[in-house]
Design a protein around this motif. Sequence first.
Motif, PDB file in Angstrom:
ATOM      1  N   SER A   9       0.839  -1.211   0.000  1.00 44.61           N
ATOM      2  CA  SER A   9       0.000   0.000   0.000  1.00 44.61           C
ATOM      3  C   SER A   9       0.872   1.259   0.000  1.00 44.61           C
ATOM      4  O   SER A   9       0.603   2.210  -0.738  1.00 44.61           O
ATOM      5  CB  SER A   9      -0.902   0.027   1.230  1.00 44.61           C
ATOM      6  OG  SER A   9      -1.694  -1.130   1.306  1.00 44.61           O
TER       7      SER A   9
ATOM      8  N   ASP B  16      -5.995  -0.664   3.749  1.00 45.30           N
ATOM      9  CA  ASP B  16      -4.987  -0.225   2.773  1.00 45.30           C
ATOM     10  C   ASP B  16      -5.053   1.275   2.492  1.00 45.30           C
ATOM     11  O   ASP B  16      -4.028   1.934   2.361  1.00 45.30           O
ATOM     12  CB  ASP B  16      -5.167  -0.991   1.452  1.00 45.30           C
ATOM     13  CG  ASP B  16      -4.816  -2.462   1.575  1.00 45.30           C
ATOM     14  OD1 ASP B  16      -3.892  -2.785   2.349  1.00 45.30           O
ATOM     15  OD2 ASP B  16      -5.459  -3.283   0.899  1.00 45.30           O
TER      16      ASP B  16
ATOM     17  N   GLU C  46      -4.297  -3.825  -5.563  1.00 47.18           N
ATOM     18  CA  GLU C  46      -3.511  -4.419  -4.483  1.00 47.18           C
ATOM     19  C   GLU C  46      -4.221  -5.670  -4.014  1.00 47.18           C
ATOM     20  O   GLU C  46      -5.364  -5.627  -3.573  1.00 47.18           O
ATOM     21  CB  GLU C  46      -3.335  -3.456  -3.308  1.00 47.18           C
ATOM     22  CG  GLU C  46      -2.569  -4.129  -2.155  1.00 47.18           C
ATOM     23  CD  GLU C  46      -2.335  -3.245  -0.937  1.00 47.18           C
ATOM     24  OE1 GLU C  46      -2.497  -2.015  -1.039  1.00 47.18           O
ATOM     25  OE2 GLU C  46      -1.987  -3.811   0.117  1.00 47.18           O
TER      26      GLU C  46
HETATM   27 MG    MG Z   1      -1.817  -3.058   2.128  1.00 47.43          MG
END
Ligand code: MG
Lengths: 304, 134
Positions: A57, A93, A142
């Motif tokens: 992240s 995140d 992600e």
């Molecule tokens: Mg993350």
Amino acid sequence: MNLVDDLTAGDRRALARAISAVEDGGPEAAAVLAELQSRVGKAAVIGFTGPPGAGKSTLISAYITHLRRAGRSVGVIAVDPSSPLTGGAVLGDRARMASHIDDDGVFIRSLAARGHLGGLSAAAPFVVDLMDAAGFDVVIIETVGTGQSEVEIAGLAGITVVVFAPGLGDHLQAIKAGIMEIATVLVVNKGDSPLAAATAAHLYAALHLNAGGHREVPIVTTTATTGDGVGDLAETIAGLLSVRPPSPADAPRRLRRMLAALAAENLKEKLLRGTNPEIDSICDEVRGGRLGLAEALRQLARIA
Amino acid sequence: MTKRHRIVLAKMGLDCHDTGIVIVAQLLRDHGFEVIYLGLHNSADAVVKAALQENADAIGISFLSGQHMTQVRLLIEAMARQRMQVPVFCGGVVPREDAAELQKMGVAEVFFPGTLGPEVVARVSGVLDRGRAA
Ligand SMILES: [Mg+2]
Ligand SMILES: Nc1nc2c(ncn2[C@@H]2O[C@H](COP(=O)(O)OP(=O)(O)OP(=O)(O)O)[C@@H](O)[C@H]2O)c(=O)[nH]1
């Protein structure tokens, strides 16, 4: 105006609602799905995967800064795991990407995996389509912090960045892990750690063992927290994108993946719920040795 | 696939204690909520914009620093500006005498120190389920 018209016209609220519609499989979802397909295929799709805490992240946030400097708009899909027991999730995140919140060229959406294995959520390919249709130049995904087998991202993203960090496992684990094989770019993050150089050397060795030296995979060392090396990563990705730009064939491939995921989940749910007499009898037949596995699978597929 | 409650939890302003709100995040997760946790030091506009992008059903904020009146007012103003209409929950070290004023500003529920987990879950769920039925 409908949701898809609105979101392609740049209405971010419509985009947010459309994502929920496909995630929840509500009545609007089918209409959104149908309208979308003619409007996708322009965005570059980049996946970031790797073990929990490697700095995915934080690195994405630093990479976004580079993309924005180059004038490219960015959609981010950040997937975190759901609790297998309660179905709930804490999605953390975007807290690491907070510096982009005032920038209208960046749109971040958190998704819970909702029981889907493989590092993504079942709706993720569809959310890529929505962000693509909404006009983002780059869509970044992600995955959940992956162990060794969550390699689904490779089928979804044009470029897969696998992020490692020192101290999260040795080179033996890297060799065992399927995630080495799906990497288009390998990153050693936490470059400020004294062990970073050794980790990079181990990865280099593992890579050449694994791929038999056939595949050139760039290894980039970054420090996401300071931005060191992130320019190199941005350049590496840009170079790869210029060789293989997004193509109209990407979207049908994503649709196929989404259907595969949904079909599998649908069948699994029916099998596990155990309330379908036809399925029950197939299970009994297999257990009694009267039905082979291959034939059982064929019959189950027809039921689903 | 089913609809799940999505709630944005955040700390606003200068307050830098997040133990309480992280416990609430875990509590709600354990009752099936999807919690989008924004962390510390968020501005009112940042909280609202994140909630819009996340298509959240509610916003929860917690305070330890005595800034709740100012920050909640800023949050409610930002929600009006960005045309966001979802329930707001407020907890942390909030004196009881401030509750009426907070609710007048538009806060759905105020949680005082010592509120037990099950009660938090029940009251949050209650407000969200009522909203959905409406
Ligand atoms: Mg993350
Ligand atoms: N020293 C150092 N710390 C870093 C670096 N990059 C990230 N971190 C820290 O590592 C921790 C985890 O970072 P995240 O970005 O949340 O990692 P992640 O891979 O996204 O984690 P999950 O999403 O939970 O799998 C945070 O405390 C970051 O501040 C780096 O380059 N150097």
